[in-house]
Design an enzyme around this catalytic site. Structure first.
Site, PDB file in Angstrom:
ATOM      1  N   ILE A  45      17.739   0.988  -1.721  1.00 42.29           N
ATOM      2  CA  ILE A  45      18.999   1.570  -2.201  1.00 42.29           C
ATOM      3  C   ILE A  45      19.665   2.450  -1.164  1.00 42.29           C
ATOM      4  O   ILE A  45      20.759   2.973  -1.393  1.00 42.29           O
ATOM      5  CB  ILE A  45      18.772   2.381  -3.496  1.00 42.29           C
ATOM      6  CG1 ILE A  45      17.728   3.495  -3.278  1.00 42.29           C
ATOM      7  CG2 ILE A  45      18.357   1.468  -4.626  1.00 42.29           C
ATOM      8  CD1 ILE A  45      17.522   4.363  -4.498  1.00 42.29           C
ATOM      9  N   GLY A  47      18.740   4.931   6.508  1.00 45.15           N
ATOM     10  CA  GLY A  47      19.212   5.895   7.494  1.00 45.15           C
ATOM     11  C   GLY A  47      18.438   5.772   8.785  1.00 45.15           C
ATOM     12  O   GLY A  47      17.643   4.850   8.983  1.00 45.15           O
ATOM     13  N   GLY A  48      18.694   6.729   9.676  1.00 44.38           N
ATOM     14  CA  GLY A  48      18.083   6.663  10.991  1.00 44.38           C
ATOM     15  C   GLY A  48      16.579   6.805  10.970  1.00 44.38           C
ATOM     16  O   GLY A  48      15.884   6.272  11.838  1.00 44.38           O
ATOM     17  N   MET A  49      16.030   7.507   9.986  1.00 44.43           N
ATOM     18  CA  MET A  49      14.591   7.747   9.958  1.00 44.43           C
ATOM     19  C   MET A  49      13.852   6.881   8.947  1.00 44.43           C
ATOM     20  O   MET A  49      12.642   6.977   8.825  1.00 44.43           O
ATOM     21  CB  MET A  49      14.315   9.227   9.656  1.00 44.43           C
ATOM     22  CG  MET A  49      14.625  10.158  10.806  1.00 44.43           C
ATOM     23  SD  MET A  49      14.198  11.857  10.393  1.00 44.43           S
ATOM     24  CE  MET A  49      12.439  11.700  10.115  1.00 44.43           C
ATOM     25  N   GLY A  50      14.573   6.033   8.211  1.00 45.46           N
ATOM     26  CA  GLY A  50      13.865   5.213   7.244  1.00 45.46           C
ATOM     27  C   GLY A  50      14.779   4.733   6.149  1.00 45.46           C
ATOM     28  O   GLY A  50      16.004   4.700   6.305  1.00 45.46           O
ATOM     29  N   VAL A  66      15.214   4.282   1.550  1.00 47.29           N
ATOM     30  CA  VAL A  66      14.828   4.738   0.217  1.00 47.29           C
ATOM     31  C   VAL A  66      14.867   3.540  -0.725  1.00 47.29           C
ATOM     32  O   VAL A  66      15.835   2.763  -0.724  1.00 47.29           O
ATOM     33  CB  VAL A  66      15.771   5.845  -0.288  1.00 47.29           C
ATOM     34  CG1 VAL A  66      15.352   6.291  -1.695  1.00 47.29           C
ATOM     35  CG2 VAL A  66      15.774   7.037   0.669  1.00 47.29           C
ATOM     36  N   ASP A 103      21.460  20.130   6.947  1.00 48.37           N
ATOM     37  CA  ASP A 103      22.024  18.779   6.986  1.00 48.37           C
ATOM     38  C   ASP A 103      22.832  18.487   5.727  1.00 48.37           C
ATOM     39  O   ASP A 103      22.788  17.382   5.194  1.00 48.37           O
ATOM     40  CB  ASP A 103      20.920  17.746   7.153  1.00 48.37           C
ATOM     41  CG  ASP A 103      21.455  16.376   7.589  1.00 48.37           C
ATOM     42  OD1 ASP A 103      22.509  16.342   8.245  1.00 48.37           O
ATOM     43  OD2 ASP A 103      20.818  15.362   7.262  1.00 48.37           O
TER      44      ASP A 103
END
Length: 509
Positions: free
Chosen positions: A15, A18-21, A23, A135
């Site tokens: 769903i 992003g840059g780190m993973g 969801v 952030d």
């Protein structure tokens, strides 16, 4: 279907990414509930592993209804996600603010203020525990069907506790999202004021439909944050109240010390603008709900608890009337002004109410100082968000002023406009529109139909119709106004440009 840890059955498609993973929505098969599983995309890089551990620890300690609950954290053993670190969190059923802004372009003023105020409530809690988010951005803010806001991703948060001062970044590494980063973050510095700056960027975007700072590349965007001023909101959206625009300007101050002192201060400034919220189609439903029932009671202020003590001595009698002076009036007005600066509106109202009654008793209700006190009281009621009370106060002041100075005096006309604005904010739209219409007629009679004061009232009439959802009537009023403005002032007049911008959003002009 992929299942991790023997219990979290992932949905077929993620769903968010992003840059780190990414969801994923999932079902906790053991407890039979829906959850969100966040995978972090990196190998065994020690610094990023520490960041993951820290995110799970911080999120687990955030016991606030505006922060999703963390259920679990671990590393996957086996399967397509083997070796990946993950968090299992509360699944928020809602829409993120990025999508809301894109859908409504921009958000209604009341909803922008309400969302920002709820974020302030979360920041107040976090900052009190020495956490900063670092952030905040529209995609990290979720709004559910009841209008409640969840602040996501405390993964970049840094605890400021004395025993937890290790930094997760190397000297030259920046954490955060460039479009919402405070100037000091580019120097590796951050504080609660940095979160308030980011909130200012988000609030500006919710109100205008665009980010306050833009650039073709990272360097240009960084330069804009550090050196440039955003375009005034009033040029982009004339219906933004002046005090709300001023608040956004303060939030976006380059120097941290020039921003509001706390999230609580920002909350108090936003609160008066959150009245009369309407349904947001596709996002927030109107009507009764279990959450709103709960919040209605939980949100009521409670009287301070007084431990049982011996009966207090009787209060001293009020001073005799001949001890009251104009100095008492001046002191009361100064005290009320200080209380307002501290957002202690209830105390300011009590101070002015007591002194006003005393002044009328001693000086007479027509004395200029007594009238000034009543005017101050009406203004405080308005700023405190008690719009029905401020409307009644302005109405009484207008009647008294008409008896003294005549129905057509500037004072009476100004008070009538303040009453109409109060009625509108109190949700009495029909009454407010009728009062604005009467004012337009009276001022056109007094000053001429092409007077700037009459034109401004017509603009407010159009915006009020727009805010009430009466789009056809709003377009008619604003198109007629645009025609008159161009006839009187030419095609480059500032108000004409603002009116045309509104017409474009409404599909007219």
């Amino acid at each position: 279907m992929t299942t991790i840890a023997g219990r979290y059955a992932l949905d077929p498609v993620h769903i968010g990414k992003g840059g780190m993973g990414e969801v994923w929505g999932a079902t906790d098969t053991r407890l039979r509930r829906r959850v969100a599983v966040k995978f972090v995309r990196f190998g065994d890089e020690p610094e990023l592993v520490r960041r993951f551990v820290r995110e799970s620890q911080l999120t687990a300690r955030m016991g606030h209804p505006g922060v999703p609950v963390l259920h679990d954290a671990d590393k996957v053993a086996g399967g397509p996600f083997d070796g990946r670190l993950y968090l299992v969190m509360e699944l928020v059923d809602g829409v993120n603010v990025d999508d809301l802004v894109a859908e409504h372009d921009p958000l209604p003023v009341g909803w922008a203020a309400a969302i920002a105020a709820q974020v302030c409530a979360v920041l107040s809690y976090a900052h009190a525990k020495s956490f900063i988010h670092r952030d905040l951005k529209p995609s990290n803010l979720m709004v559910d069907k009841d209008g409640a806001v969840k602040v996501l991703d405390f993964g970049l948060a840094v605890a400021l506790d004395a025993d937890e001062r290790s930094r997760l970044t190397s000297t030259d590494q920046l954490l955060g999202t460039l479009a919402y980063m405070a100037p000091e973050q580019f120097r590796g510095q951050y504080s609660p004021a940095s979160d308030l700056y980011a909130l200012g960027c988000v609030l500006y975007q919710m109100l205008s439909g665009r980010s306050p700072f833009q650039g073709p590349d990272h360097v240009s965007l960084m330069h804009a944050h550090i050196y440039e001023k955003p375009e005034p909101l009033g040029r982009l959206r004339p219906d933004v109240p002046a005090d709300l625009e001023a608040l956004v300007q303060r939030l976006l101050a380059k120097a941290p010390e020039s921003r509001p002192a706390s999230a609580d201060e920002v909350f108090d400034a936003l609160h008066p603008h959150t009245a009369g919220l309407r349904e947001l189609p596709g996002a927030v439903r109107a009507g009764r709900s279990a959450l709103r029932m709960y919040a209605d009671i939980a949100g009521r202020p409670l009287a301070a608890y007084d431990a049982p003590v011996a009966s207090p001595p009787p209060e001293a009698p009020p001073p005799p009337s001949d001890s009251f002076s104009l100095g008492d009036v001046a002191r009361a007005r100064r005290r009320a002004e200080r209380l307002m600066r501290e957002s202690r509106f209830d105390e300011a109202v009590r101070t002015l109410s007591r002194t006003s009654a005393r002044a009328e008793s001693v000086l007479g209700d027509a004395h200029p100082e007594a009238v000034a006190l009543r005017m101050d009281l009406a203004d405080v009621l308005f700023k405190a968000g008690d719009y029905p009370a401020s409307a009644s106060a302005y109405h009484a002041l207008a009647q008294d002023a008409a008896g003294r100075d005549g129905q057509d005096s500037e004072t009476v006309l100004g008070l009538r406009l303040k009453e109409a604005n109060s009625r509108a904010l109190a949700g009495e739209i029909d009454r407010a529109l009728a009062q604005i219409k009467d004012l337009i007629g009276d001022e056109a009679r007094l000053f001429g139909k092409d007077d700037d004061r009459v034109l401004e009232l017509r603009r407010q009439q159009g915006l009020l119709l727009h805010g009430a959802g009466r789009t056809t009537a709003a377009v008619t009023v604003l198109e007629d106004l645009a025609s008159d403005l161009e006839r009187l002032h030419g095609p480059d007049h500032r108000m004409l440009a603002a009116v045309r911008d509104v017409l474009v959003r409404l599909g007219g002009g």
